[in-house]
Design a protein around this motif. Structure first.
Motif, mmCIF file in Angstrom:
data_model
loop_
_atom_site.group_PDB
_atom_site.id
_atom_site.type_symbol
_atom_site.label_atom_id
_atom_site.label_comp_id
_atom_site.label_asym_id
_atom_site.label_seq_id
_atom_site.Cartn_x
_atom_site.Cartn_y
_atom_site.Cartn_z
ATOM 1 N N UNK A 189 1.056 -1.175 0.437
ATOM 2 C CA UNK A 189 -0.380 0.234 -0.243
ATOM 3 C C UNK A 189 0.908 1.848 -0.122
ATOM 4 N N UNK A 190 1.052 1.662 -1.000
ATOM 5 C CA UNK A 190 1.643 3.236 -1.033
ATOM 6 C C UNK A 190 1.762 4.023 0.023
ATOM 7 N N UNK A 191 2.466 4.613 0.174
ATOM 8 C CA UNK A 191 2.212 5.776 1.460
ATOM 9 C C UNK A 191 1.772 7.002 1.046
ATOM 10 N N UNK A 192 1.262 7.001 -0.184
ATOM 11 C CA UNK A 192 0.300 8.299 -1.224
ATOM 12 C C UNK A 192 -0.926 7.400 -1.846
ATOM 13 N N UNK A 240 -8.645 3.465 -5.457
ATOM 14 C CA UNK A 240 -9.196 2.130 -4.809
ATOM 15 C C UNK A 240 -10.402 2.293 -5.032
ATOM 16 N N UNK A 241 -10.801 1.098 -6.371
ATOM 17 C CA UNK A 241 -11.382 1.151 -6.846
ATOM 18 C C UNK A 241 -12.405 -0.732 -5.688
ATOM 19 N N UNK A 242 -13.610 -0.887 -5.641
ATOM 20 C CA UNK A 242 -14.035 -1.781 -4.909
ATOM 21 C C UNK A 242 -13.859 -3.124 -5.613
ATOM 22 N N UNK A 243 -13.842 -2.698 -7.017
ATOM 23 C CA UNK A 243 -14.263 -3.290 -8.122
ATOM 24 C C UNK A 243 -13.244 -4.440 -8.394
ATOM 25 N N UNK A 244 -11.952 -3.831 -8.440
ATOM 26 C CA UNK A 244 -10.466 -4.071 -8.980
ATOM 27 C C UNK A 244 -9.866 -4.948 -8.193
ATOM 28 N N UNK A 245 -10.647 -6.098 -8.291
ATOM 29 C CA UNK A 245 -10.369 -7.173 -8.123
ATOM 30 C C UNK A 245 -8.580 -7.767 -7.443
ATOM 31 N N UNK A 246 -8.030 -7.482 -6.551
ATOM 32 C CA UNK A 246 -6.683 -7.374 -5.796
ATOM 33 C C UNK A 246 -5.771 -6.221 -6.753
ATOM 34 N N UNK A 247 -7.054 -5.079 -7.048
ATOM 35 C CA UNK A 247 -6.281 -3.809 -7.057
ATOM 36 C C UNK A 247 -6.088 -3.122 -5.643
ATOM 37 N N UNK A 248 -5.988 -1.898 -5.224
ATOM 38 C CA UNK A 248 -5.154 -0.907 -4.376
ATOM 39 C C UNK A 248 -6.593 -1.230 -2.967
ATOM 40 N N UNK A 249 -7.965 -1.497 -3.062
ATOM 41 C CA UNK A 249 -8.681 -1.730 -2.470
ATOM 42 C C UNK A 249 -8.385 -3.165 -1.643
ATOM 43 N N UNK A 293 -6.689 -5.313 3.118
ATOM 44 C CA UNK A 293 -5.667 -6.561 3.648
ATOM 45 C C UNK A 293 -4.963 -6.019 4.959
ATOM 46 N N UNK A 294 -4.228 -4.936 4.748
ATOM 47 C CA UNK A 294 -3.295 -4.032 5.907
ATOM 48 C C UNK A 294 -4.779 -4.018 7.250
ATOM 49 N N UNK A 295 -5.615 -3.419 6.903
ATOM 50 C CA UNK A 295 -6.310 -3.351 8.232
ATOM 51 C C UNK A 295 -7.149 -4.270 8.674
ATOM 52 N N UNK A 296 -7.403 -5.380 7.778
ATOM 53 C CA UNK A 296 -7.591 -7.443 8.049
ATOM 54 C C UNK A 296 -6.198 -7.359 9.042
#
Length: 215
Positions: free
Chosen positions: A79-82, A88-97, A102-105
């Motif tokens: 997860x880039x600092x910026x 973070x599109x929730x529809x983008x599987x494997x993307x920033x969202x 994963x970081x939160x979890x």
């Protein structure tokens, strides 16, 4: 006339007025929580956790120690600092969202008693201020209905409420983007340093401040 913005469907006539008022009333929060200094992007220190106490995180010393220890194995590098919640599109599987979740979890899944979502969000916002909202009880109330609606739009994520997705929808709204850009210019040009300081915050944090005032 200021550009109107909408928070969870509620019209805010003058975002600048709300943000200026926040800066004047909560200048200590902005100075000691938001702008207390740059932090290492791949580590979490007890000094950063201490900063969250200004916004009533109520993180104890033992809980602080847990955060620091848990952070040593966190997937910060994914997860880039910026990083920006708008990207973070929730529809983008494997993307920033997915990476952000994963970081939160990583923290939520192993959290000890009394380390609830609010504390985790207040800590992670400091590390990724453009990406992780300060999801306290006030923001949850504001976005409760919209979070349910967002979950229905993204059933593949298997959640009953998607607060991040609901907040993101407001963040990427064209009218809101224009309103925040206008407000940021007014903040930076203000004569009071406390108001000027608000212009240094991320769009997500500005939206959070408007939502908090409206909540």
């Amino acid at each position: 006339m200021s550009t109107e913005m909408k928070i969870a469907g509620r019209a805010i006539e003058s975002p600048f007025t709300e943000l200026a008022a926040y800066g004047l009333k909560h200048d200590g929060t902005v100075a000691r929580y938001d702008l207390a200094g740059a932090s290492e992007t791949m580590t979490l220190g007890s000094d950063e956790i201490a900063r969250t106490r200004i916004i009533k995180s109520r993180i104890s010393r033992a809980q602080s120690d847990w955060f620091v220890d848990r952070s040593t194995s966190a997937p910060w590098e994914d997860v880039p600092s910026a990083a920006n919640l708008a990207d973070a599109d929730p529809e983008d599987d494997g993307g920033l969202y997915a990476a952000a979740n994963a970081l939160y979890e990583h923290f939520r899944s192993a959290a000890p008693t009394r380390v609830a979502d609010g504390k985790i969000h207040k800590v992670l916002h400091l590390k990724r201020p453009g990406l992780v909202p300060i999801l306290d009880s006030r923001l949850r109330r504001t976005y409760s209905t919209r979070a349910v609606q967002a979950a229905r739009r993204h059933p593949q994520l298997g959640a009953r409420r998607l607060y991040w997705a609901a907040i993101r929808e407001d963040l990427i709204d064209e009218g809101n983007m224009a309103a925040l850009e206008e407000a940021r210019g007014e903040l930076s040009a203000h004569v009071d340093p406390k108001v000027q300081a608000m212009a240094r915050l991320t769009d997500l944090r500005l939206l959070d401040a408007v939502a908090w005032r409206a909540g």
